[in-house]
Design a protein around this motif. Structure first.
Motif, PDB file in Angstrom:
ATOM      1  N   PRO A 167      -8.774  -4.329   4.723  1.00  0.00           N
ATOM      2  CA  PRO A 167      -9.494  -3.987   3.490  1.00  0.00           C
ATOM      3  C   PRO A 167      -9.991  -5.201   2.695  1.00  0.00           C
ATOM      4  N   GLN A 168      -9.254  -6.298   2.725  1.00  0.00           N
ATOM      5  CA  GLN A 168      -9.655  -7.494   1.983  1.00  0.00           C
ATOM      6  C   GLN A 168     -10.440  -8.474   2.854  1.00  0.00           C
ATOM      7  N   GLY A 169     -10.673  -8.121   4.114  1.00  0.00           N
ATOM      8  CA  GLY A 169     -11.321  -9.051   5.032  1.00  0.00           C
ATOM      9  C   GLY A 169     -10.365 -10.160   5.423  1.00  0.00           C
ATOM     10  N   LEU A 170     -10.906 -11.226   5.961  1.00  0.00           N
ATOM     11  CA  LEU A 170     -10.127 -12.399   6.353  1.00  0.00           C
ATOM     12  C   LEU A 170     -10.647 -13.602   5.585  1.00  0.00           C
ATOM     13  N   LEU A 188      -1.121 -10.075   9.395  1.00  0.00           N
ATOM     14  CA  LEU A 188      -0.092  -9.055   9.547  1.00  0.00           C
ATOM     15  C   LEU A 188      -0.776  -7.730   9.807  1.00  0.00           C
ATOM     16  N   ILE A 189      -0.280  -6.989  10.796  1.00  0.00           N
ATOM     17  CA  ILE A 189      -0.884  -5.706  11.143  1.00  0.00           C
ATOM     18  C   ILE A 189       0.191  -4.637  11.172  1.00  0.00           C
ATOM     19  N   ASN A 190      -0.061  -3.553  10.442  1.00  0.00           N
ATOM     20  CA  ASN A 190       0.775  -2.356  10.512  1.00  0.00           C
ATOM     21  C   ASN A 190       0.226  -1.558  11.688  1.00  0.00           C
ATOM     22  N   LEU A 191       0.969  -1.562  12.785  1.00  0.00           N
ATOM     23  CA  LEU A 191       0.492  -0.904  13.998  1.00  0.00           C
ATOM     24  C   LEU A 191       0.341   0.600  13.826  1.00  0.00           C
ATOM     25  N   ASP A 192       1.227   1.217  13.027  1.00  0.00           N
ATOM     26  CA  ASP A 192       1.190   2.661  12.840  1.00  0.00           C
ATOM     27  C   ASP A 192      -0.068   3.115  12.100  1.00  0.00           C
ATOM     28  N   ARG A 193      -0.449   2.388  11.079  1.00  0.00           N
ATOM     29  CA  ARG A 193      -1.605   2.786  10.254  1.00  0.00           C
ATOM     30  C   ARG A 193      -2.881   2.029  10.597  1.00  0.00           C
ATOM     31  N   ARG A 194      -2.765   1.062  11.517  1.00  0.00           N
ATOM     32  CA  ARG A 194      -3.904   0.246  11.941  1.00  0.00           C
ATOM     33  C   ARG A 194      -4.540  -0.480  10.751  1.00  0.00           C
ATOM     34  N   LEU A 195      -3.669  -0.970   9.869  1.00  0.00           N
ATOM     35  CA  LEU A 195      -4.086  -1.735   8.700  1.00  0.00           C
ATOM     36  C   LEU A 195      -3.656  -3.185   8.869  1.00  0.00           C
ATOM     37  N   GLY A 196      -4.492  -4.100   8.416  1.00  0.00           N
ATOM     38  CA  GLY A 196      -4.143  -5.507   8.511  1.00  0.00           C
ATOM     39  C   GLY A 196      -4.485  -6.270   7.260  1.00  0.00           C
ATOM     40  N   CYS A 197      -3.875  -7.435   7.145  1.00  0.00           N
ATOM     41  CA  CYS A 197      -4.203  -8.345   6.054  1.00  0.00           C
ATOM     42  C   CYS A 197      -3.875  -9.767   6.490  1.00  0.00           C
ATOM     43  N   GLN A 198      -4.537 -10.697   5.863  1.00  0.00           N
ATOM     44  CA  GLN A 198      -4.197 -12.098   6.067  1.00  0.00           C
ATOM     45  C   GLN A 198      -3.549 -12.573   4.782  1.00  0.00           C
ATOM     46  N   VAL A 199      -2.427 -13.255   4.908  1.00  0.00           N
ATOM     47  CA  VAL A 199      -1.679 -13.709   3.738  1.00  0.00           C
ATOM     48  C   VAL A 199      -1.502 -15.216   3.787  1.00  0.00           C
ATOM     49  N   ILE A 200      -1.298 -15.783   2.619  1.00  0.00           N
ATOM     50  CA  ILE A 200      -0.940 -17.187   2.509  1.00  0.00           C
ATOM     51  C   ILE A 200       0.553 -17.213   2.208  1.00  0.00           C
ATOM     52  N   THR A 201       1.323 -17.885   3.054  1.00  0.00           N
ATOM     53  CA  THR A 201       2.772 -17.870   2.912  1.00  0.00           C
ATOM     54  C   THR A 201       3.235 -18.676   1.702  1.00  0.00           C
ATOM     55  N   ASN A 202       4.481 -18.425   1.300  1.00  0.00           N
ATOM     56  CA  ASN A 202       5.086 -19.099   0.156  1.00  0.00           C
ATOM     57  C   ASN A 202       5.827 -20.369   0.563  1.00  0.00           C
ATOM     58  N   ASP A 203       5.592 -20.869   1.734  1.00  0.00           N
ATOM     59  CA  ASP A 203       6.290 -22.072   2.175  1.00  0.00           C
ATOM     60  C   ASP A 203       5.282 -23.152   2.539  1.00  0.00           C
TER      61      ASP A 203
END
Length: 154
Positions: A22-25, A112-127
Motif C-alpha cells: 500500500p505504501q509502495g517501496l 516484510l510480507i504477510n503471506l496470508d493476506r498478500r500484503l507487504g511493506c518496506q520498513v526502516i529498522t530501529n538498529d
C-alpha cells in the motif's frame, strides 16, 4: 493480468498472485502491486516485479539464508499495515544490489510480507544494520517464513 517485462518477457498473472504494498517501496512509492518471481538460475534469489511497470524489477533474497542470526527490529506501528494475526506468517526479504562477485544486500530496509493476506511493506529498522552488507558466496538452506511471534516489534 498480462505484464510485459524487460527481464521475464510477457507474464500472465492472476490477481491472487500479486502482493499489495500500500505504501509502495522506497523510491517507488507509486508502485503498489508486485509479483514475486523465482530466479530461474539461482534458488537463493527471487525477483519482485512491478505489475504496473515492466521495467521495474528488483532482486531479493531471504537474509536469513546468508545471515542466520538476522532479526528485524521495528516499531509496532510499522507492522500495523500488514494486518497480522497470531497465526500469520511473515516472510522477510532484502534487496540485492551490485554485480556478480560483489553483491550486497540492504539489511536496514527489509521487505516484510504477510503471506496470508498478500500484503507487504518496506520498513526502516530501529538498529544500525548496514545498507550495503556484502553477501557471502555460500548459502545455507532457504529460510522459512517466520511466525509473527518471531518478528520482534519495539
Amino acid at each position: 493480468m498480462r505484464i510485459d517485462t524487460h527481464r521475464f518477457g510477457t507474464l500472465e498473472l492472476n490477481a491472487d498472485q500479486l502482493f499489495l504494498f500500500p505504501q509502495g517501496l522506497v523510491g517507488m512509492e507509486s508502485l503498489h502491486q508486485w509479483a514475486l518471481i523465482p530466479d530461474p538460475d539461482n534458488d537463493s534469489v527471487a525477483w519482485l516485479q512491478s505489475a504496473a511497470r515492466g521495467d521495474r524489477a528488483m532482486a531479493v533474497v531471504s537474509p536469513r539464508a546468508f545471515f542466520p542470526d538476522y532479526r528485524v527490529h521495528i516499531g509496532r506501528r510499522d507492522l500495523a499495515g500488514l494486518h497480522l494475526s497470531s497465526g500469520s506468517e511473515v516472510y522477510i526479504m532484502t534487496t540485492v544490489a551490485g554485480h556478480v562477485g560483489k553483491l550486497t544486500t540492504n539489511l536496514r530496509a527489509p521487505l516484510l510480507i504477510n503471506l496470508d493476506r498478500r500484503l507487504g511493506c518496506q520498513v526502516i529498522t530501529n538498529d544500525d544494520r548496514p545498507l550495503r552488507q556484502p553477501l557471502p558466496t555460500l548459502v545455507r538452506s532457504t529460510a522459512e517464513p517466520l511466525p509473527v511471534s518471531q518478528v520482534r516489534a519495539a
